[in-house]
Scaffold this motif. Sequence first.
Motif, PDB file in Angstrom:
ATOM      1  N   THR A   5       0.863  -1.179   0.000  1.00 27.94           N
ATOM      2  CA  THR A   5       0.000   0.000   0.000  1.00 27.94           C
ATOM      3  C   THR A   5       0.901   1.230   0.000  1.00 27.94           C
ATOM      4  O   THR A   5       2.088   1.148   0.327  1.00 27.94           O
ATOM      5  N   ASN A 132      -6.712  -2.223  -6.637  1.00 34.86           N
ATOM      6  CA  ASN A 132      -7.129  -0.921  -6.118  1.00 34.86           C
ATOM      7  C   ASN A 132      -8.641  -0.794  -5.955  1.00 34.86           C
ATOM      8  O   ASN A 132      -9.117  -0.053  -5.086  1.00 34.86           O
ATOM      9  N   GLU A 135      -9.467  -2.126  -2.461  1.00 33.47           N
ATOM     10  CA  GLU A 135      -8.875  -1.350  -1.369  1.00 33.47           C
ATOM     11  C   GLU A 135      -9.471   0.046  -1.240  1.00 33.47           C
ATOM     12  O   GLU A 135      -9.604   0.575  -0.138  1.00 33.47           O
ATOM     13  N   LYS A 136      -9.831   0.647  -2.369  1.00 29.59           N
ATOM     14  CA  LYS A 136     -10.173   2.069  -2.353  1.00 29.59           C
ATOM     15  C   LYS A 136     -11.648   2.376  -2.584  1.00 29.59           C
ATOM     16  O   LYS A 136     -12.112   3.449  -2.206  1.00 29.59           O
ATOM     17  N   GLN A 253      -6.908  -9.015   0.828  1.00 33.10           N
ATOM     18  CA  GLN A 253      -7.346  -7.647   1.090  1.00 33.10           C
ATOM     19  C   GLN A 253      -8.416  -7.680   2.174  1.00 33.10           C
ATOM     20  O   GLN A 253      -9.392  -8.440   2.076  1.00 33.10           O
ATOM     21  N   ILE A 255     -11.155  -5.449   4.146  1.00 38.98           N
ATOM     22  CA  ILE A 255     -11.922  -4.206   4.179  1.00 38.98           C
ATOM     23  C   ILE A 255     -12.677  -4.163   5.497  1.00 38.98           C
ATOM     24  O   ILE A 255     -13.521  -5.011   5.771  1.00 38.98           O
TER      25      ILE A 255
END
Length: 257
Positions: A5, A132, A135-136, A253, A255
Amino acid sequence: MKNWTKEEALKAIDSLIDEIPSIQQSGRKSAEHMRWVANAQRIIQEIFGENSRYFQTFRHFSWRHNGQMVFQAWDIEGAIEYRHNEAFISQLEQSKGLLLAAKDQLEQSEISEVYEGQNTAPEASDLIQIINLGEKKLRKLIRETPKTEKEVQDKYEDLLIANDIKYSREFPIIEYSSKKYIPDFSIEKLSLAIEIKLCKNGEKPLIAQINDDILAYRTQFKNLIFLIYDLGQIRDVDFFKDSLEQNEDTIVQIIKE
């Protein structure tokens, strides 16, 4: 290879810079120096890629004097080592400037924008784009606490559609060890399986599920992404990820709700 990251990458670069004074004290070709060089080269390569000017410059530091030497002294060996040590100190200072420049670029960019590998485009850049997304963007789409994995899967599918990513859902069926496994999403051109998990009943059952999935999916896919939507069950995110990402080309990942 570690999936960095931006925050982790900046912290790692800062750590390399902070270690330089102690490396100078430990001396040229000391164990501490060799360890620092190996770690720095690996970190720069993983973050910025083999084709980046940072990696190409750093890998050519010799940590010794190059070129002709002319001496007027009885202690020739001592004079030679003195020159090498001067070069060592100079190249440490150059390394600091290089790392500071790398940090400047990363602070002004996204992590996916600074990587320049041998095979960066198009497949690698597509994989970075997918990484991405989870993650985003996924957390922003989920406004109420999900009760089922399907709710999270549907939101993730919305992201794939919005970004024009070609995928298959719940395909293919993989038979492994007398059981059937079906990835939530797969992307053929990237040899990628994506599995969505909702963590609401503790870590241990989830780790066992993922380990089983890894063995099965690895029979057909090179790259694996496990995206876990956590409802407050995972206490140590780094420990949880590290235990699973030891498997090659596996990305985890998490979240947080």
